[in-house]
Design a protein around this motif. Structure first.
Motif, PDB file in Angstrom:
ATOM      1  N   SER A 204      -3.275   0.030  -2.316  1.00  0.00           N
ATOM      2  CA  SER A 204      -2.065  -0.774  -2.501  1.00  0.00           C
ATOM      3  C   SER A 204      -0.849   0.104  -2.753  1.00  0.00           C
ATOM      4  O   SER A 204       0.265  -0.202  -2.313  1.00  0.00           O
ATOM      5  CB  SER A 204      -2.249  -1.759  -3.654  1.00  0.00           C
ATOM      6  N   ALA A 205      -1.040   1.223  -3.460  1.00  0.00           N
ATOM      7  CA  ALA A 205       0.060   2.150  -3.701  1.00  0.00           C
ATOM      8  C   ALA A 205       0.532   2.763  -2.394  1.00  0.00           C
ATOM      9  O   ALA A 205       1.742   2.915  -2.159  1.00  0.00           O
ATOM     10  CB  ALA A 205      -0.371   3.246  -4.669  1.00  0.00           C
ATOM     11  N   ALA A 206      -0.415   3.114  -1.517  1.00  0.00           N
ATOM     12  CA  ALA A 206      -0.044   3.701  -0.221  1.00  0.00           C
ATOM     13  C   ALA A 206       0.753   2.713   0.608  1.00  0.00           C
ATOM     14  O   ALA A 206       1.725   3.097   1.270  1.00  0.00           O
ATOM     15  CB  ALA A 206      -1.309   4.144   0.525  1.00  0.00           C
ATOM     16  N   VAL A 207       0.375   1.433   0.570  1.00  0.00           N
ATOM     17  CA  VAL A 207       1.100   0.406   1.327  1.00  0.00           C
ATOM     18  C   VAL A 207       2.531   0.279   0.817  1.00  0.00           C
ATOM     19  O   VAL A 207       3.482   0.194   1.599  1.00  0.00           O
ATOM     20  CB  VAL A 207       0.361  -0.947   1.237  1.00  0.00           C
ATOM     21  N   VAL A 208       2.688   0.266  -0.517  1.00  0.00           N
ATOM     22  CA  VAL A 208       4.029   0.156  -1.107  1.00  0.00           C
ATOM     23  C   VAL A 208       4.876   1.367  -0.734  1.00  0.00           C
ATOM     24  O   VAL A 208       6.061   1.244  -0.389  1.00  0.00           O
ATOM     25  CB  VAL A 208       3.917   0.025  -2.640  1.00  0.00           C
ATOM     26  N   GLU A 209       4.300   2.556  -0.789  1.00  0.00           N
ATOM     27  CA  GLU A 209       5.030   3.782  -0.462  1.00  0.00           C
ATOM     28  C   GLU A 209       5.444   3.798   1.012  1.00  0.00           C
ATOM     29  O   GLU A 209       6.586   4.148   1.345  1.00  0.00           O
ATOM     30  CB  GLU A 209       4.156   5.001  -0.781  1.00  0.00           C
ATOM     31  N   ILE A 210       4.520   3.408   1.886  1.00  0.00           N
ATOM     32  CA  ILE A 210       4.839   3.380   3.321  1.00  0.00           C
ATOM     33  C   ILE A 210       5.950   2.382   3.596  1.00  0.00           C
ATOM     34  O   ILE A 210       6.893   2.657   4.352  1.00  0.00           O
ATOM     35  CB  ILE A 210       3.580   3.035   4.137  1.00  0.00           C
ATOM     36  N   ALA A 211       5.875   1.191   2.957  1.00  0.00           N
ATOM     37  CA  ALA A 211       6.902   0.171   3.163  1.00  0.00           C
ATOM     38  C   ALA A 211       8.264   0.662   2.673  1.00  0.00           C
ATOM     39  O   ALA A 211       9.286   0.431   3.326  1.00  0.00           O
ATOM     40  CB  ALA A 211       6.507  -1.115   2.440  1.00  0.00           C
TER      41      ALA A 211
END
Length: 257
Positions: free
Chosen positions: A17-24
């Protein structure tokens, strides 16, 4: 007597979930830059538009449609769509190169964010901009008579080629070489014999042939394996490109400055 109270900060996301937030977040940053300076997006769209207007409108009565049926704009449309994807490599590479020259990548590496997010964020943002460009190209193609009857390489280039001028020349070479030496605009059988194998096995030819079959547009005839099995060529070619560019991009990201 004063009583101190503590305020608990919200927990930061971890794991996937952290990776998704960072990518977004990083993709949103790149898209905001494109909105403030849309010239690069316009440049990407102009490549296939010029080709469509020159060949699909001015010369459409002078070019014989491969396969013996349909109009030339229908055959040309898939090639223009693929040319749009090739033209998108340059702006992605230039954006990564400018981040390197400005020291932004060094700051990213000092933050507790995954290196995957930085590279994928650029890629996802330019994918969105390419989809916008594709809509514009399809609308122009529709006006010219096309009817549907039935894009990590830029990141890698930006990491290794530090000069935006060199990137621009390299991107132009990719657009010209891989789009015009393919069946994007002419059938591979119409090329000289010495260059015909390259045109037949060029992944751009496989993508355009697959898209033409999907849209029900004219497809060149022939007996080659690549012509009749475009999906196999696409999977192999994109698999190799994705694997090589991903490994080299992450390796370069650790040391680029």
């Amino acid at each position: 007597m004063t009583t101190l109270t503590s305020t608990r900060l919200p927990a930061l996301p971890t794991g996937p979930s952290a990776a998704v937030v960072e990518i977004a977040a990083l993709a949103g940053r790149r898209l905001r830059h494109l909105l403030r300076a849309p010239g690069r997006l316009v440049g990407v769209i102009m490549n296939p538009l010029v080709t469509m207007l020159a060949m699909g409108y001015l010369f459409k009565t002078s070019i014989i449609v491969p396969g013996g049926g349909g109009n030339y704009p229908e055959y040309l449309m898939a090639g223009a769509a693929v040319q749009l994807g090739l033209a998108s490599i340059g702006p992605t590479a230039i954006a990564v190169s400018m981040d390197l020259k400005g020291g932004l990548v060094d700051r990213f590496r000092s933050l507790p964010i995954s290196r995957t997010a930085v590279l994928i964020g650029h890629t996802m943002a330019d994918l969105v901009s390419s989809l916008v460009g594709l809509v514009v190209v399809m609308l122009v193609g529709f006006g010219l008579g096309w009817r549907p009857n039935n894009g990590l390489l830029g990141v890698l280039v930006g990491m290794y080629v530090s000069s935006p001028e060199s990137i621009d020349a390299f991107g132009s070479m990719i657009v010209v070489l891989f789009s015009f030496l393919s069946s994007a605009f002419l059938a591979a059988s119409q090329f000289p014999s010495w260059i015909r194998p390259f045109a037949e096995w060029n992944p751009v030819s496989s993508v355009t042939n697959a898209v033409r079959r999907l849209w029900g547009n004219p497809v060149a005839s022939g007996d080659g394996f690549a012509l009749h099995n475009p999906g196999v060529v696409i999977v192999i070619a994109l698999g190799v490109v994705l694997t090589v560019t991903t490994v080299l991009s992450f390796r370069r990201y650790r040391t680029a400055s």
